[in-house]
Design a protein around this motif. Structure first.
Motif, PDB file in Angstrom:
ATOM      1  N   ARG A   1     -21.034 -55.563 162.826  1.00 46.65           N
ATOM      2  CA  ARG A   1     -21.789 -56.094 163.949  1.00 46.65           C
ATOM      3  C   ARG A   1     -21.148 -57.402 164.403  1.00 46.65           C
ATOM      4  NH1 ARG A   1     -26.773 -55.496 166.187  1.00 46.65           N
ATOM      5  NH2 ARG A   1     -27.296 -53.807 164.761  1.00 46.65           N
ATOM      6  N   HIS A   2     -20.963 -57.571 165.708  1.00 43.24           N
ATOM      7  CA  HIS A   2     -20.401 -58.807 166.238  1.00 43.24           C
ATOM      8  C   HIS A   2     -21.358 -59.966 165.927  1.00 43.24           C
ATOM      9  CE1 HIS A   2     -19.072 -61.852 169.116  1.00 43.24           C
ATOM     10  NE2 HIS A   2     -17.914 -61.216 169.148  1.00 43.24           N
ATOM     11  N   PRO A   3     -20.830 -61.087 165.408  1.00 44.88           N
ATOM     12  CA  PRO A   3     -21.719 -62.158 164.966  1.00 44.88           C
ATOM     13  C   PRO A   3     -22.573 -62.777 166.079  1.00 44.88           C
ATOM     14  CG  PRO A   3     -19.411 -62.831 164.823  1.00 44.88           C
ATOM     15  CD  PRO A   3     -19.423 -61.375 165.132  1.00 44.88           C
ATOM     16  N   LEU A   4     -22.057 -62.831 167.298  1.00 48.59           N
ATOM     17  CA  LEU A   4     -22.804 -63.455 168.394  1.00 48.59           C
ATOM     18  C   LEU A   4     -23.505 -62.427 169.275  1.00 48.59           C
ATOM     19  CD1 LEU A   4     -23.576 -65.953 170.029  1.00 48.59           C
ATOM     20  CD2 LEU A   4     -21.404 -65.751 171.238  1.00 48.59           C
ATOM     21  N   TYR A   5     -22.781 -61.382 169.670  1.00 49.35           N
ATOM     22  CA  TYR A   5     -23.307 -60.458 170.671  1.00 49.35           C
ATOM     23  C   TYR A   5     -24.012 -59.243 170.084  1.00 49.35           C
ATOM     24  CZ  TYR A   5     -20.475 -63.407 173.612  1.00 49.35           C
ATOM     25  OH  TYR A   5     -19.946 -64.495 174.233  1.00 49.35           O
ATOM     26  N   GLY A   6     -23.852 -58.984 168.806  1.00 53.35           N
ATOM     27  CA  GLY A   6     -24.601 -57.904 168.168  1.00 53.35           C
ATOM     28  C   GLY A   6     -24.045 -56.515 168.379  1.00 53.35           C
ATOM     29  N   LYS A   7     -22.994 -56.374 169.188  1.00 52.93           N
ATOM     30  CA  LYS A   7     -22.408 -55.048 169.410  1.00 52.93           C
ATOM     31  C   LYS A   7     -21.708 -54.565 168.141  1.00 52.93           C
ATOM     32  CE  LYS A   7     -18.839 -52.833 172.218  1.00 52.93           C
ATOM     33  NZ  LYS A   7     -19.512 -51.659 172.750  1.00 52.93           N
ATOM     34  N   ILE A   8     -21.852 -53.274 167.842  1.00 59.22           N
ATOM     35  CA  ILE A   8     -21.177 -52.686 166.682  1.00 59.22           C
ATOM     36  C   ILE A   8     -19.722 -52.420 167.066  1.00 59.22           C
ATOM     37  CG2 ILE A   8     -21.113 -50.739 165.102  1.00 59.22           C
ATOM     38  CD1 ILE A   8     -23.582 -52.196 164.575  1.00 59.22           C
ATOM     39  N   MET A   9     -18.795 -52.932 166.250  1.00 54.64           N
ATOM     40  CA  MET A   9     -17.363 -52.756 166.527  1.00 54.64           C
ATOM     41  C   MET A   9     -16.712 -51.994 165.385  1.00 54.64           C
ATOM     42  SD  MET A   9     -16.385 -56.616 167.728  1.00 54.64           S
ATOM     43  CE  MET A   9     -16.632 -57.236 166.089  1.00 54.64           C
ATOM     44  N   ASN A  10     -15.634 -51.314 165.686  1.00 62.41           N
ATOM     45  CA  ASN A  10     -14.840 -50.645 164.658  1.00 62.41           C
ATOM     46  C   ASN A  10     -13.706 -51.562 164.245  1.00 62.41           C
ATOM     47  OD1 ASN A  10     -16.249 -48.191 164.606  1.00 62.41           O
ATOM     48  ND2 ASN A  10     -15.207 -47.528 166.470  1.00 62.41           N
ATOM     49  N   ARG A  11     -13.611 -51.854 162.947  1.00 60.11           N
ATOM     50  CA  ARG A  11     -12.509 -52.637 162.406  1.00 60.11           C
ATOM     51  C   ARG A  11     -11.668 -51.714 161.549  1.00 60.11           C
ATOM     52  NH1 ARG A  11     -14.409 -58.212 161.595  1.00 60.11           N
ATOM     53  NH2 ARG A  11     -14.276 -59.015 163.720  1.00 60.11           N
ATOM     54  N   THR A  12     -10.361 -51.856 161.630  1.00 61.02           N
ATOM     55  CA  THR A  12      -9.490 -51.051 160.775  1.00 61.02           C
ATOM     56  C   THR A  12      -8.594 -51.980 159.975  1.00 61.02           C
ATOM     57  OG1 THR A  12      -7.787 -50.854 162.465  1.00 61.02           O
ATOM     58  CG2 THR A  12      -9.447 -49.120 162.397  1.00 61.02           C
ATOM     59  N   SER A  13      -8.265 -51.553 158.766  1.00 61.82           N
ATOM     60  CA  SER A  13      -7.308 -52.289 157.948  1.00 61.82           C
ATOM     61  C   SER A  13      -6.389 -51.278 157.281  1.00 61.82           C
ATOM     62  CB  SER A  13      -8.020 -53.150 156.908  1.00 61.82           C
ATOM     63  OG  SER A  13      -8.838 -52.349 156.097  1.00 61.82           O
ATOM     64  N   LYS A  14      -5.153 -51.685 157.038  1.00 62.00           N
ATOM     65  CA  LYS A  14      -4.164 -50.806 156.417  1.00 62.00           C
ATOM     66  C   LYS A  14      -3.893 -51.278 155.002  1.00 62.00           C
ATOM     67  CE  LYS A  14      -1.538 -49.773 160.589  1.00 62.00           C
ATOM     68  NZ  LYS A  14      -0.198 -49.909 161.175  1.00 62.00           N
ATOM     69  N   LEU A  15      -3.746 -50.335 154.090  1.00 60.71           N
ATOM     70  CA  LEU A  15      -3.405 -50.635 152.702  1.00 60.71           C
ATOM     71  C   LEU A  15      -2.226 -49.773 152.289  1.00 60.71           C
ATOM     72  CD1 LEU A  15      -6.922 -50.440 151.017  1.00 60.71           C
ATOM     73  CD2 LEU A  15      -5.776 -52.489 151.816  1.00 60.71           C
ATOM     74  N   LYS A  16      -1.328 -50.342 151.486  1.00 65.67           N
ATOM     75  CA  LYS A  16      -0.274 -49.537 150.870  1.00 65.67           C
ATOM     76  C   LYS A  16      -0.772 -49.090 149.506  1.00 65.67           C
ATOM     77  CE  LYS A  16       3.830 -50.878 153.255  1.00 65.67           C
ATOM     78  NZ  LYS A  16       3.893 -52.214 153.815  1.00 65.67           N
ATOM     79  N   VAL A  17      -0.591 -47.804 149.215  1.00 65.30           N
ATOM     80  CA  VAL A  17      -1.176 -47.182 148.035  1.00 65.30           C
ATOM     81  C   VAL A  17      -0.082 -46.561 147.184  1.00 65.30           C
ATOM     82  CG1 VAL A  17      -2.771 -45.392 147.256  1.00 65.30           C
ATOM     83  CG2 VAL A  17      -3.276 -46.680 149.319  1.00 65.30           C
ATOM     84  N   HIS A  18      -0.169 -46.750 145.861  1.00 59.19           N
ATOM     85  CA  HIS A  18       0.777 -46.137 144.934  1.00 59.19           C
ATOM     86  C   HIS A  18       0.379 -44.684 144.696  1.00 59.19           C
ATOM     87  CE1 HIS A  18       3.816 -45.928 141.874  1.00 59.19           C
ATOM     88  NE2 HIS A  18       2.933 -45.494 140.995  1.00 59.19           N
ATOM     89  N   ASP A  19       1.297 -43.770 144.990  1.00 55.49           N
ATOM     90  CA  ASP A  19       1.058 -42.327 144.863  1.00 55.49           C
ATOM     91  C   ASP A  19       2.158 -41.768 143.958  1.00 55.49           C
ATOM     92  OD1 ASP A  19       0.570 -39.643 145.231  1.00 55.49           O
ATOM     93  OD2 ASP A  19       1.289 -39.592 147.297  1.00 55.49           O
ATOM     94  N   GLU A  20       1.903 -41.749 142.665  1.00 54.80           N
ATOM     95  CA  GLU A  20       2.933 -41.461 141.657  1.00 54.80           C
ATOM     96  C   GLU A  20       3.627 -40.120 141.875  1.00 54.80           C
ATOM     97  OE1 GLU A  20       5.535 -42.134 138.860  1.00 54.80           O
ATOM     98  OE2 GLU A  20       3.981 -43.642 139.238  1.00 54.80           O
TER      99      GLU A  20
END
Length: 86
Positions: free
Chosen positions: A33-52
């Motif tokens: 939720r946006h801290p001031l306006y209250g609109k729901i936003m989509n946030r994305t983050s990228k992670l590097k993952v070890h895949d043996e």
């Protein structure tokens, strides 16, 4: 001397790249939720993952777990593949 380990974070994300050896990149979507306006936003983050075993493919949904640093920017490891891409 029984030393307890803390709980490790787990995340669920979608594989967006598997070009590296024993590594894949996942994208995690969170809705905040946006801290001031209250609109729901989509946030994305990228992670590097070890895949043996190099078993992830693009579009797979996977669960990852926090671990010690494995390389310069790789701090997560694959726990399970929840759903393979069609």
């Amino acid at each position: 001397m029984s030393e307890e380990r803390g709980l490790r974070k787990t995340r669920i994300g979608v594989v967006i790249s598997d070009k590296m050896d024993k590594t894949c990149v996942i994208q995690i979507k969170t809705r905040v939720r946006h801290p001031l306006y209250g609109k729901i936003m989509n946030r994305t983050s990228k992670l590097k993952v070890h895949d043996e075993k190099n078993e992830c493919g693009i579009g797979d949904t996977i669960r990852v777990m926090e671990t010690r640093p494995l390389s310069h920017d790789k701090r997560w490891r694959l726990v399970e593949i929840i759903e393979k891409a069609k």
